[in-house]
Design a protein around this motif. Structure first.
Motif, PDB file in Angstrom:
ATOM      1  N   ASP A  54       0.856  -1.187   0.000  1.00  0.00           N
ATOM      2  CA  ASP A  54       0.000   0.000   0.000  1.00  0.00           C
ATOM      3  C   ASP A  54       0.895   1.242   0.000  1.00  0.00           C
ATOM      4  N   ASP A  55       0.290   2.388   0.088  1.00  0.00           N
ATOM      5  CA  ASP A  55       1.059   3.622  -0.015  1.00  0.00           C
ATOM      6  C   ASP A  55       2.123   3.726   1.075  1.00  0.00           C
ATOM      7  N   PHE A  56       1.788   3.227   2.265  1.00  0.00           N
ATOM      8  CA  PHE A  56       2.747   3.330   3.362  1.00  0.00           C
ATOM      9  C   PHE A  56       3.929   2.386   3.168  1.00  0.00           C
ATOM     10  N   THR A  57       3.691   1.142   2.763  1.00  0.00           N
ATOM     11  CA  THR A  57       4.775   0.164   2.670  1.00  0.00           C
ATOM     12  C   THR A  57       5.497   0.172   1.320  1.00  0.00           C
ATOM     13  N   ARG A  58       4.987   0.947   0.368  1.00  0.00           N
ATOM     14  CA  ARG A  58       5.609   0.938  -0.961  1.00  0.00           C
ATOM     15  C   ARG A  58       7.094   1.300  -0.943  1.00  0.00           C
ATOM     16  N   PRO A  59       7.522   2.287  -0.149  1.00  0.00           N
ATOM     17  CA  PRO A  59       8.973   2.580  -0.124  1.00  0.00           C
ATOM     18  C   PRO A  59       9.802   1.375   0.295  1.00  0.00           C
ATOM     19  N   TYR A  60       9.277   0.591   1.237  1.00  0.00           N
ATOM     20  CA  TYR A  60       9.998  -0.600   1.696  1.00  0.00           C
ATOM     21  C   TYR A  60      10.190  -1.588   0.542  1.00  0.00           C
ATOM     22  N   TRP A  61       9.114  -1.846  -0.201  1.00  0.00           N
ATOM     23  CA  TRP A  61       9.181  -2.840  -1.276  1.00  0.00           C
ATOM     24  C   TRP A  61       9.958  -2.327  -2.475  1.00  0.00           C
ATOM     25  N   ASP A  62       9.857  -1.045  -2.742  1.00  0.00           N
ATOM     26  CA  ASP A  62      10.652  -0.469  -3.831  1.00  0.00           C
ATOM     27  C   ASP A  62      12.144  -0.613  -3.517  1.00  0.00           C
ATOM     28  N   ALA A  63      12.509  -0.350  -2.266  1.00  0.00           N
ATOM     29  CA  ALA A  63      13.913  -0.480  -1.865  1.00  0.00           C
ATOM     30  C   ALA A  63      14.354  -1.934  -1.937  1.00  0.00           C
ATOM     31  N   ALA A  64      13.487  -2.843  -1.495  1.00  0.00           N
ATOM     32  CA  ALA A  64      13.834  -4.267  -1.531  1.00  0.00           C
ATOM     33  C   ALA A  64      14.116  -4.720  -2.957  1.00  0.00           C
ATOM     34  N   ALA A  65      13.346  -4.185  -3.901  1.00  0.00           N
ATOM     35  CA  ALA A  65      13.546  -4.547  -5.310  1.00  0.00           C
ATOM     36  C   ALA A  65      14.884  -4.034  -5.831  1.00  0.00           C
ATOM     37  N   GLN A  66      15.446  -3.076  -5.091  1.00  0.00           N
ATOM     38  CA  GLN A  66      16.769  -2.551  -5.455  1.00  0.00           C
ATOM     39  C   GLN A  66      17.864  -3.144  -4.566  1.00  0.00           C
TER      40      GLN A  66
END
Ligand SMILES: [Zn+2]
Length: 195
Positions: A54-66
């Protein structure tokens, strides 16, 4: 606590239900994958290892993908936490006082359980695997998975480094492998930059 003593079978089930490491833990924190357990039956249609971003956890998952692990740190009490929450779970400072920061990726093994059976798709195709709880260098304790390590070689307190596995297209989940300060293994190669 002894090795594998995270509640025995209960701990194993909890880890399974909570998802392959942080996926379900993060998702669970925001009403995620645990709610899908009742949907078992649509063979192959339901996966229990993927987050509901969701909007709150998206930064976490975007970073994980990097290939980067993020934590949340409180500007009031200074403590970090995981899984990510809007508010500080230590002093309850509000979301305007808590921010994302990159973790070192270093941790030590607190406890683990080698999973030999898990009926929740797709875990059955991955057994045996090592569900684990690790102490991040920054302080938080994280539910995750240890990879690239034989069960007989697992030791409480052993040094670990974060590594990322692509659980589904574009979804990368953090696990940990033995050693610290070493370069990437094959399992942690992030995809091409997806900024
Ligand atoms: Zn705080």
């Amino acid at each position: 606590m002894t090795a594998g003593g995270a509640g025995g079978a209960g701990g194993a089930a909890g880890v399974a239900g909570a998802g392959a490491g942080v996926a379900g833990v993060v998702g669970g924190g925001v009403g995620g994958t645990r709610g899908m357990v009742g949907a078992v039956g649509a063979v192959g249609a339901v996966r229990h290892d993927l987050p509901e971003v969701d909007d709150f956890t998206r930064p976490y998952w975007d970073a994980a993908a990097q290939g980067r692990l993020l934590l949340r740190r409180c500007g009031d009490c200074g403590r970090a936490h995981h899984y990510p929450r809007e508010f500080c779970p230590h002093c309850w400072a509000g979301e305007d006082r808590v921010a994302w920061e990159p973790a070192s990726g270093l941790a030590t093994l607190y406890t683990w359980s080698v999973i030999h059976r898990n009926d929740l798709p797709p875990f059955g195709t991955r057994v045996p695997y090592t569900a684990a709880v690790v102490d991040l260098a920054e302080g938080p304790r994280m539910m995750t998975e240890v990879v690239d390590c034989e069960a007989a070689d697992l030791r409480i307190g052993m040094a670990l480094t974060v590594t990322f596995r692509e659980a589904a297209d574009g979804v990368w989940v953090a696990g940990f492998r033995p050693g610290q300060g070493q370069s990437s293994s094959r399992t942690q190669e992030p995809p091409a930059a997806r900024r």
